[in-house]
Scaffold this motif. Sequence first.
Motif, short mmCIF file in Angstrom:
data_model
loop_
_atom_site.label_atom_id
_atom_site.label_comp_id
_atom_site.label_asym_id
_atom_site.label_seq_id
_atom_site.Cartn_x
_atom_site.Cartn_y
_atom_site.Cartn_z
N ASP A 72 0.96 -1.25 -0.15
CA ASP A 72 -0.13 0.01 -0.03
C ASP A 72 0.74 1.29 -0.02
OD1 ASP A 72 0.77 0.44 2.76
OD2 ASP A 72 -0.54 -1.24 3.26
N LYS A 73 0.19 2.68 -0.24
CA LYS A 73 0.92 3.74 -0.13
C LYS A 73 0.97 4.14 1.35
CE LYS A 73 -0.96 4.51 -4.56
NZ LYS A 73 -1.96 5.34 -5.42
N GLY A 74 0.75 3.45 2.63
CA GLY A 74 0.81 4.07 3.76
C GLY A 74 -0.26 3.93 4.62
N ILE A 75 -0.29 4.15 5.87
CA ILE A 75 -1.25 4.01 6.77
C ILE A 75 -2.67 4.23 6.38
CG2 ILE A 75 -2.09 4.53 9.06
CD1 ILE A 75 0.58 4.92 10.04
N TYR A 76 -2.83 5.38 5.71
CA TYR A 76 -4.24 5.91 5.43
C TYR A 76 -4.79 5.09 4.19
CZ TYR A 76 -3.66 9.33 9.20
OH TYR A 76 -3.67 9.91 10.45
N ASP A 77 -3.66 5.03 3.21
CA ASP A 77 -4.28 4.10 1.93
C ASP A 77 -4.80 2.75 2.42
OD1 ASP A 77 -4.60 3.65 -0.81
OD2 ASP A 77 -2.46 2.17 -0.55
N ALA A 78 -4.07 2.10 3.55
CA ALA A 78 -4.47 1.02 3.95
C ALA A 78 -6.05 1.14 4.81
CB ALA A 78 -3.45 0.30 5.00
N MET A 79 -5.95 2.05 5.52
CA MET A 79 -7.43 2.53 5.92
C MET A 79 -8.44 2.62 5.08
SD MET A 79 -5.85 4.53 9.28
CE MET A 79 -7.34 4.82 10.22
N ASN A 80 -8.04 3.44 4.10
CA ASN A 80 -9.05 3.66 3.01
C ASN A 80 -9.47 2.33 2.15
OD1 ASN A 80 -9.29 6.28 3.01
ND2 ASN A 80 -7.58 6.63 1.31
N LYS A 81 -8.46 1.30 2.11
CA LYS A 81 -8.85 -0.13 1.65
C LYS A 81 -9.95 -0.72 2.54
CE LYS A 81 -4.35 -0.88 -0.95
NZ LYS A 81 -3.56 -1.70 -0.83
N GLY A 82 -9.68 -0.46 3.86
CA GLY A 82 -10.64 -1.20 4.68
C GLY A 82 -12.02 -0.41 4.63
N ILE A 83 -12.26 0.97 4.48
CA ILE A 83 -13.30 1.55 4.47
C ILE A 83 -14.22 0.83 3.02
CG2 ILE A 83 -14.36 3.51 3.62
CD1 ILE A 83 -11.99 4.97 5.48
N GLN A 84 -13.40 0.78 2.07
CA GLN A 84 -14.04 0.31 0.83
C GLN A 84 -14.43 -1.01 0.99
OE1 GLN A 84 -10.64 1.32 -1.51
NE2 GLN A 84 -11.54 3.07 -2.43
N LEU A 85 -13.92 -1.88 1.79
CA LEU A 85 -14.52 -3.44 1.87
C LEU A 85 -15.65 -3.43 2.98
CD1 LEU A 85 -10.92 -4.98 2.03
CD2 LEU A 85 -12.55 -5.32 0.40
N ALA A 86 -15.60 -2.24 3.88
CA ALA A 86 -16.73 -2.40 4.95
C ALA A 86 -18.08 -2.65 4.57
CB ALA A 86 -16.40 -1.17 5.87
N SER A 87 -18.85 -3.34 5.27
CA SER A 87 -20.23 -3.51 5.01
C SER A 87 -21.23 -3.10 6.08
CB SER A 87 -20.51 -5.09 4.73
OG SER A 87 -19.86 -5.28 3.72
N GLY A 88 -20.39 -2.53 7.08
CA GLY A 88 -21.19 -2.18 8.40
C GLY A 88 -22.06 -0.73 8.10
N ARG A 89 -22.69 -0.59 9.23
CA ARG A 89 -23.19 0.92 9.44
C ARG A 89 -22.30 1.80 9.94
NH1 ARG A 89 -24.44 5.30 10.70
NH2 ARG A 89 -26.44 6.14 11.28
N TRP A 90 -21.37 1.25 10.97
CA TRP A 90 -20.29 1.89 11.81
C TRP A 90 -19.03 1.38 11.28
CZ3 TRP A 90 -21.87 6.41 13.85
CH2 TRP A 90 -23.23 6.64 14.06
N ILE A 91 -17.94 2.20 11.29
CA ILE A 91 -16.36 1.50 11.34
C ILE A 91 -15.45 2.08 12.49
CG2 ILE A 91 -15.85 3.46 9.72
CD1 ILE A 91 -14.46 1.03 8.14
N ASN A 92 -14.66 1.17 12.88
CA ASN A 92 -13.92 1.46 13.87
C ASN A 92 -12.46 0.98 13.44
OD1 ASN A 92 -12.25 0.10 16.37
ND2 ASN A 92 -12.77 1.86 17.22
N PHE A 93 -11.11 1.52 13.69
CA PHE A 93 -9.90 1.31 13.22
C PHE A 93 -9.32 0.96 14.49
CE2 PHE A 93 -11.61 4.04 9.96
CZ PHE A 93 -11.08 3.13 8.67
N MET A 94 -9.24 -0.24 14.72
CA MET A 94 -8.21 -0.78 16.04
C MET A 94 -6.93 -1.43 15.34
SD MET A 94 -8.22 -0.68 19.08
CE MET A 94 -9.84 -0.12 19.41
N ASN A 95 -6.06 -0.62 15.25
CA ASN A 95 -4.72 -1.02 14.55
C ASN A 95 -3.88 -1.82 15.14
OD1 ASN A 95 -5.85 0.40 12.30
ND2 ASN A 95 -4.42 2.09 12.92
N SER A 96 -3.24 -2.72 14.75
CA SER A 96 -2.24 -3.57 15.05
C SER A 96 -1.65 -3.06 16.63
CB SER A 96 -1.34 -4.46 14.33
OG SER A 96 -0.47 -5.44 15.01
#
Length: 278
Positions: A72-96
């Motif tokens: 990926d292109k960095g932390i926020y690029d990876a987080m964007n990928k997570g957003i695009q894959l998300a199916s939920g109503r709400w999203i939380n980022f609990m990183n490693s």
Amino acid sequence: MCRELITVVTISFNAGSSIRKTMESVLAQTYRPLEYIIVDGGSSDNTMEIVKELELDFRNRGIAFRSLSERDKGIYDAMNKGIQLASGRWINFMNSGDVFCNKDVISGLFSFDLCADVKLLYGDTLRVKSYAVVPSKGSVPEVTPLRMPACHQAMFADVAEMKKNLFDLSYHLAADYHFVYNLYRRGARLQYIPMDVALCEAVDGVSSVYKLEVKSECARIRGIDKTFKWRLFFLRKKISFRVQKAIEKLIPSRYLLEVKKANRKRLEARTRSMDAHR
């Protein structure tokens, strides 16, 4: 109350030493329906082996699970990928390396009465420093034009809102603040819930290591980075930071740790005293 699907996203890169505790924290959550997504940056260590090892446990506990591992292109690029894959109503980022404070965090947070039009829900954070676990209380939404109202690990954002407004990759350290700042400026409702949500490492994290750079990006987001007042403030901060680091290098690490512990204890005692006299 209607139970809405919640998505938790963990991003990782060569996180073999920390990914398990984060995954187990999500696995322990009592809230359902729950979706868990891991976005890995193409780790070369055993991160993905641990992910695959625990995958079946999530499915057996009724938690939708998905993982992705690629560069990926960095932390926020990876987080964007997570957003695009998300199916939920709400999203939380609990990183490693970070975890929920207990197994009932999500259930507890969403048991509160939420404003119908809320777009961002957040609580408090416990920050794990070398000398103590330090509470970091969330602030009222009105502080957002000045600073982040809470740590992003303690936030749950509206997924539809995030899909429309992905993290801006021109910000390498404060894209999360950029999202929250613009959300507030658009008139969206933010809601603070006074409860501990996340337990986060606060020694080697980006916001801890690159404090000055984070402040600089936040100033750019607020549009004040070119002002004389800000430049003077930043210069003072830079000098103070460098002096502090120079002094710390002269003090043996074990003594420095004891000093920090003692200072923390004094601060906690003073806070308790003030609370008792209110």
